[in-house]
Design an enzyme around this catalytic site. Structure first.
Site, PDB file in Angstrom:
ATOM      1  N   HIS A   1      -3.929   9.792  -0.379  1.00  0.00           N
ATOM      2  CA  HIS A   1      -3.473   8.407  -0.316  1.00  0.00           C
ATOM      3  C   HIS A   1      -4.005   7.621  -1.514  1.00  0.00           C
ATOM      4  O   HIS A   1      -3.278   6.847  -2.127  1.00  0.00           O
ATOM      5  CB  HIS A   1      -3.963   7.748   0.979  1.00  0.00           C
TER       6      HIS A   1
ATOM      7  N   ASP B   1      -2.493   0.537   3.874  1.00  0.00           N
ATOM      8  CA  ASP B   1      -2.040   1.843   4.318  1.00  0.00           C
ATOM      9  C   ASP B   1      -1.611   1.757   5.781  1.00  0.00           C
ATOM     10  O   ASP B   1      -1.774   0.740   6.450  1.00  0.00           O
ATOM     11  CB  ASP B   1      -3.155   2.868   4.141  1.00  0.00           C
TER      12      ASP B   1
END
Length: 318
Positions: free
Chosen positions: A24, A125
């Site tokens: 990520h 996120d």
């Protein structure tokens, strides 16, 4: 200025908060640099050790370090999924939930300053269920970033006939069924079982975290695009029920995130440069897939034997 000239908009102040995994953090760093290259001021939020392990940056990005709370069971210095075995992530989730307090302090300080320091957008996120509420309290719009289309696309294909229910309803329904939706491969369903296991101090399963994050965000963004996943992208957009912005695939820069000429003296680079053209096979197993040395050797030996057995002697030179 000519009356017909397009209006030049001022640069934006953008805050990007990735999940504590390099799968990520790295693409979100690429996004941060691309935004910075267009003149926007970008703050990239993570923990000290994670920030220290990021590759060199080509553009000015503000790195904001938030101290990860220490919790029982989390190894000393562990701040990402790369530091913790995959079956022992619960303490990391608990520490991650504890980031809500330092994030609130950071955003409060940013919003208390002048208009230059006040964020225009916060990009979080999928697991930051606590961030949208903090952003809303400071009247800053929040967007949910989906780092990969794989999970969303799988659900979208399986639930496309129920897309009008919305993502939250579908996520909640999936916690009560024992079989995968139509169109979802069994291996994908089995691999997603962890999404419905309570983790962290909140006791919420991952799917619930995604739902809460989505509900609190004004828009969504995905590391994908219609050109790459034409049908999956449109289904995901319908499933999410909010405007979906395609980010593209965000591949690393051609120099791999390094400055021109950096690491040319590295032993691995020197070895690669010395090999004949088309003689090296590159296999990417993901950003966090540790392999034992004996397993690497076994796989390499198997590939070499298969290559030897299937390519006739002299065929390469023919």
């Amino acid at each position: 200025m000519d009356a017909k000239s397009p209006k030049v908009l001022p640069p934006l102040r953008i805050v990007i908060c990735p999940w504590l995994a390099f799968g990520h953090m790295l693409p979100y760093l690429e996004l941060a640099e691309r935004l910075a290259s267009r003149g926007h001021r970008v703050s990239y939020v993570s923990t000290p050790r994670n920030l220290a392990r990021l590759p060199p940056r080509r553009h000015a990005v503000d790195l904001v370090a938030l101290q990860l709370p220490r919790v029982e069971g989390l190894p000393e210095g562990a701040e990402s999924t790369n530091d913790v075995p995959g079956d022992r992530l619960k303490p990391l989730w608990e520490a991650f939930d504890g980031l809500a307090a330092p994030f609130t302090e950071f955003l409060s300080a940013a919003c208390a300053g002048d208009e230059v320091s006040r964020p225009d957008w916060i990009l979080v996120d999928t697991f930051h269920h606590w961030a949208p509420a903090v952003a809303a309290a400071h009247r800053v719009p929040c967007a949910m970033l989906q780092p990969s289309a794989a999970t969303i696309a799988a659900w979208a294909f399986g639930a496309r006939d129920r897309a009008e229910l919305g993502a939250a309803s579908i996520f909640e329904q999936l916690t009560t069924v024992e079989e995968p939706p139509a169109g979802m491969p069994r291996y994908e369903w089995d691999g997603d079982a962890a999404l419905f296991t309570p983790v962290g101090t909140s006791g919420m399963w991952i799917a619930r975290r995604i739902t809460l994050t989505l509900e609190g965000c004004a828009i969504t963004a995905m590391r994908s695009c219609p050109e790459w996943e034409l049908h999956a992208f449109s289904h995901a957009a319908a499933l999410l029920g909010k405007p979906l912005v395609p980010l593209g695939l965000l591949p690393p820069s051609p120099d791999g995130g390094r400055g021109a000429g950096m690491n040319r003296d590295d032993a691995t680079v020197r070895w690669l440069d010395a090999q004949p053209p088309k003689s090296v096979v590159y296999v990417a197993l993901g950003s966090e897939v540790p392999l034992r040395v004996e397993l690497v050797h076994d796989r390499a030996g198997s590939w070499a034997r298969a290559r030897r057995d299937t390519i006739p002697l002299g065929a390469e030179e023919a």
